[in-house]
Design an enzyme around this catalytic site. Structure first.
Site, PDB file in Angstrom:
ATOM      1  N   ASN A 304       0.864  -1.180   0.000  1.00 20.96           N
ATOM      2  CA  ASN A 304       0.000   0.000   0.000  1.00 20.96           C
ATOM      3  C   ASN A 304       0.897   1.225   0.000  1.00 20.96           C
ATOM      4  O   ASN A 304       1.698   1.414   0.925  1.00 20.96           O
ATOM      5  CB  ASN A 304      -0.891   0.025   1.246  1.00 20.96           C
ATOM      6  CG  ASN A 304      -1.980  -1.037   1.196  1.00 20.96           C
ATOM      7  OD1 ASN A 304      -2.095  -1.768   0.214  1.00 20.96           O
ATOM      8  ND2 ASN A 304      -2.774  -1.116   2.246  1.00 20.96           N
ATOM      9  N   TYR A 306       1.017   5.469  -0.581  1.00 10.83           N
ATOM     10  CA  TYR A 306       0.318   6.748  -0.778  1.00 10.83           C
ATOM     11  C   TYR A 306       1.261   7.935  -0.870  1.00 10.83           C
ATOM     12  O   TYR A 306       1.042   8.876  -1.606  1.00 10.83           O
ATOM     13  CB  TYR A 306      -0.649   7.002   0.388  1.00 10.83           C
ATOM     14  CG  TYR A 306      -1.828   6.070   0.389  1.00 10.83           C
ATOM     15  CD1 TYR A 306      -2.974   6.384  -0.317  1.00 10.83           C
ATOM     16  CD2 TYR A 306      -1.790   4.869   1.082  1.00 10.83           C
ATOM     17  CE1 TYR A 306      -4.065   5.532  -0.340  1.00 10.83           C
ATOM     18  CE2 TYR A 306      -2.883   4.003   1.070  1.00 10.83           C
ATOM     19  CZ  TYR A 306      -4.014   4.338   0.353  1.00 10.83           C
ATOM     20  OH  TYR A 306      -5.081   3.492   0.329  1.00 10.83           O
ATOM     21  N   GLU A 358      -2.987  -0.920  -2.646  1.00  9.81           N
ATOM     22  CA  GLU A 358      -3.662   0.370  -2.468  1.00  9.81           C
ATOM     23  C   GLU A 358      -2.766   1.485  -2.966  1.00  9.81           C
ATOM     24  O   GLU A 358      -1.559   1.503  -2.678  1.00  9.81           O
ATOM     25  CB  GLU A 358      -3.974   0.667  -0.987  1.00  9.81           C
ATOM     26  CG  GLU A 358      -5.067  -0.189  -0.419  1.00  9.81           C
ATOM     27  CD  GLU A 358      -5.357   0.123   1.055  1.00  9.81           C
ATOM     28  OE1 GLU A 358      -5.106   1.272   1.490  1.00  9.81           O
ATOM     29  OE2 GLU A 358      -5.821  -0.784   1.750  1.00  9.81           O
TER      30      GLU A 358
HETATM   31  C1  GCO Z   1      -5.245   1.820   4.554  1.00  5.57           C
HETATM   32  C2  GCO Z   1      -6.507   1.514   4.622  1.00  5.57           C
HETATM   33  C3  GCO Z   1      -7.590   2.214   3.939  1.00  5.57           C
HETATM   34  C4  GCO Z   1      -7.591   3.708   4.008  1.00  5.57           C
HETATM   35  C5  GCO Z   1      -6.724   4.302   2.924  1.00  5.57           C
HETATM   36  C6  GCO Z   1      -6.701   5.797   2.941  1.00  5.57           C
HETATM   37  O1  GCO Z   1      -4.868   0.700   4.163  1.00  5.57           O
HETATM   38  O2  GCO Z   1      -4.689   2.735   5.043  1.00  5.57           O
HETATM   39  O3  GCO Z   1      -6.458   0.269   4.053  1.00  5.57           O
HETATM   40  O4  GCO Z   1      -8.624   1.648   4.648  1.00  5.57           O
HETATM   41  O5  GCO Z   1      -8.880   4.166   3.847  1.00  5.57           O
HETATM   42  O6  GCO Z   1      -5.425   3.864   3.088  1.00  5.57           O
HETATM   43  O7  GCO Z   1      -6.219   6.284   4.142  1.00  5.57           O
END
Ligand code: GCO
Length: 457
Positions: A304, A306, A358
């Site tokens: 994941n 971001y 993600e």
């Molecule tokens: C994460 C979570 C998600 C969040 C997304 C945004 O893995 O952090 O899986 O549930 O909603 O990351 O913050």
């Protein structure tokens, strides 16, 4: 649409590095979209509880209804089909299928996931399930302190086994845990997430129990089915603000707590020595058998991604430069860290095939005359897909990408104030509207697939 032509052409070029069978998907989690919080026998989760405590959720909202996905499976799967998704990542709510977290199974709960799987398979979309995306049965918290107790490990393994036994043959993959760092640190140390505790020692112990539960679930699932098995971890690489020794050291600790604390036991069978030192008396009790349990072969690693963390020890701390801006969460947009990080973990850990499970952004979206012109999100995805394609060109074995999230949904302690979806959700009417980014993603997937067909012919 003009946007498509201007942004996807160079991207499609770069995506030549991806395998023709690369999977395009989107992700969600049970607590964030399902609603039906007390329906058909579902037990309360620690998140149902947390929402009821004053001051925990920014907009004082709860997850009783959320996106009402529980009642909208067919139409939501139709949205995925319209997008042209190959794959959908969702989570199973433990208290929906086993209300107390031990003992009796809830057939009505399993029936819901049965319907979801049927709908996905009928639509030709591969179902990827996560067993734990944060909604612990509240009863387990009450009876044994939830993740603070080692006794949770066999409970989680039983639950994993039952899901695998019932659904394993229809699932494309099973991930044991989603982001154990968030569970342990945000839930038990900083109190931002359920259950809202504030002890570093407890959080460290919880992180170890999560790792053990992961290992025990791997064994349990393998004994029940042949589904591909993995884990989904946070990857927020740390960058030192300046070439200062103190900044570098702090960045190394941040990386240790976030990345190595979970990657090391899973892929190497040990915890990082510098972080054990750093935790000192707060470090968890760990035996050699525990480590052997955690260190299991896996079929995939879920990443994941971001943002990065920008570490400064100066007072006041230096702020992240944000040359490409910040999302509505205040997270710096820094796609090149994705390339660097994937290359680094591939080199340091030789992990199994990677899925970006993600990636996405919250944006201050506005629905105007039936349209959401979220250019920022299109740009974000475009840049991250380029960064991913570059990593693959450098030898990283990535097999799929899941945009977070399909729908605007409950963003944990931010409630409904942050919108991550490809589809805008009006929470009063539950109407879904495809944002411009959904149209863009759909066109992009079509373009990728037409290359796929060209290649095959
Ligand atoms: C994460 C979570 C998600 C969040 C997304 C945004 O893995 O952090 O899986 O549930 O909603 O990351 O913050």
């Amino acid at each position: 649409m003009k946007l498509t032509e201007s942004t996807s052409a160079p991207l499609i070029e770069l995506c030549r590095s991806l395998r023709p069978d690369f999977q395009w998907g989107s992700a969600s989690s049970a607590a964030q979209i399902e609603g039906a919080a007390a329906l058909d026998g579902k037990g309360p989760s620690i998140w149902d509880r947390f929402c009821a405590e004053p001051g925990r959720i920014n907009d004082a909202s709860n997850i009783d209804v959320a996106c009402d996905h529980y009642h909208r499976v067919d139409s939501d799967v139709a949205l995925m089909q319209w997008l042209g998704l190959d794959a959908y990542r969702f989570s199973i709510s433990w208290p929906r299928v086993q209300p107390l977290g031990e003992g009796a199974w809830n057939e009505a709960g399993f029936a819901f996931y049965d319907r979801l799987l049927d709908a996905l398979l009928k639509a030709g979309i591969a179902p990827h399930a996560t067993l734990y995306h944060w909604d612990l049965p509240a009863a387990l918290h009450d009876s044994m302190g939830g993740w603070t107790s080692r006794d949770i490990v066999p409970r989680f393994a039983d639950y994993a086994h039952e899901v695998a036994r019932r659904f394993g043959s229809r699932l494309a993959s099973i991930a044991t845990l989603n982001e154990p760092w968030c569970v342990a640190t945000l839930g038990y140390e900083t109190a931002q997430f359920a259950p809202g505790l504030t002890s570093r020692a407890t959080a460290a112990q919880v992180s170890h129990h999560l790792m053990m539960a992961h290992g025990a679930a791997v064994l349990a699932v393998r004994s029940a089915c042949k589904t591909r098995l993995g884990v989904v971890l946070n990857h927020t690489p740390a960058f030192a603000a300046e070439a200062l020794e103190a900044d570098r050291r702090a960045a190394r600790i941040d990386d240790g707590l976030n990345v190595r604390w979970y990657m090391d036991p899973i892929f190497r069978g040990s915890y990082p020595a510098d972080i054990l030192d750093y935790l000192g008396a707060d470090a968890p009790q760990v035996s050699a058998e525990d480590l052997a349990l955690i260190h299991q072969p896996l079929d995939f690693l879920g990443v994941n991604f971001y943002t990065r963390s920008f570490i400064s020890t100066q007072q006041p701390p230096m702020a992240a430069p944000g040359k490409q801006g910040f999302t509505d969460m205040g997270w710096e947009i820094y796609p090149e860290a994705l390339t660097q990080h994937l290359v680094r973990i591939s080199r340091e850990y030789s992990p199994p095939p990677i899925y970006i499970t993600e990636n996405g952004m919250a944006n201050a979206d506005k629905l105007v005359d039936g349209r959401v012109a979220d250019v920022e999100r299109i740009q974000y995805v475009n840049e991250h897909l380029k960064a991913l394609a570059r990593a693959v060109a450098l030898g990283v074995d990535a097999r799929g990408y899941f945009y977070w999230s399909l729908l605007d949904n409950f963003e944990w302690n931010s409630g409904y104030t942050k919108r991550f979806g490809l589809f805008h959700v009006d929470y009063a009417t539950q109407e879904r509207v495809a944002k411009d980014s959904a149209l863009w993603y759909r066109d992009f997937i079509t373009a990728f697939k037409s290359r796929r067909t060209l290649k095959a012919s």
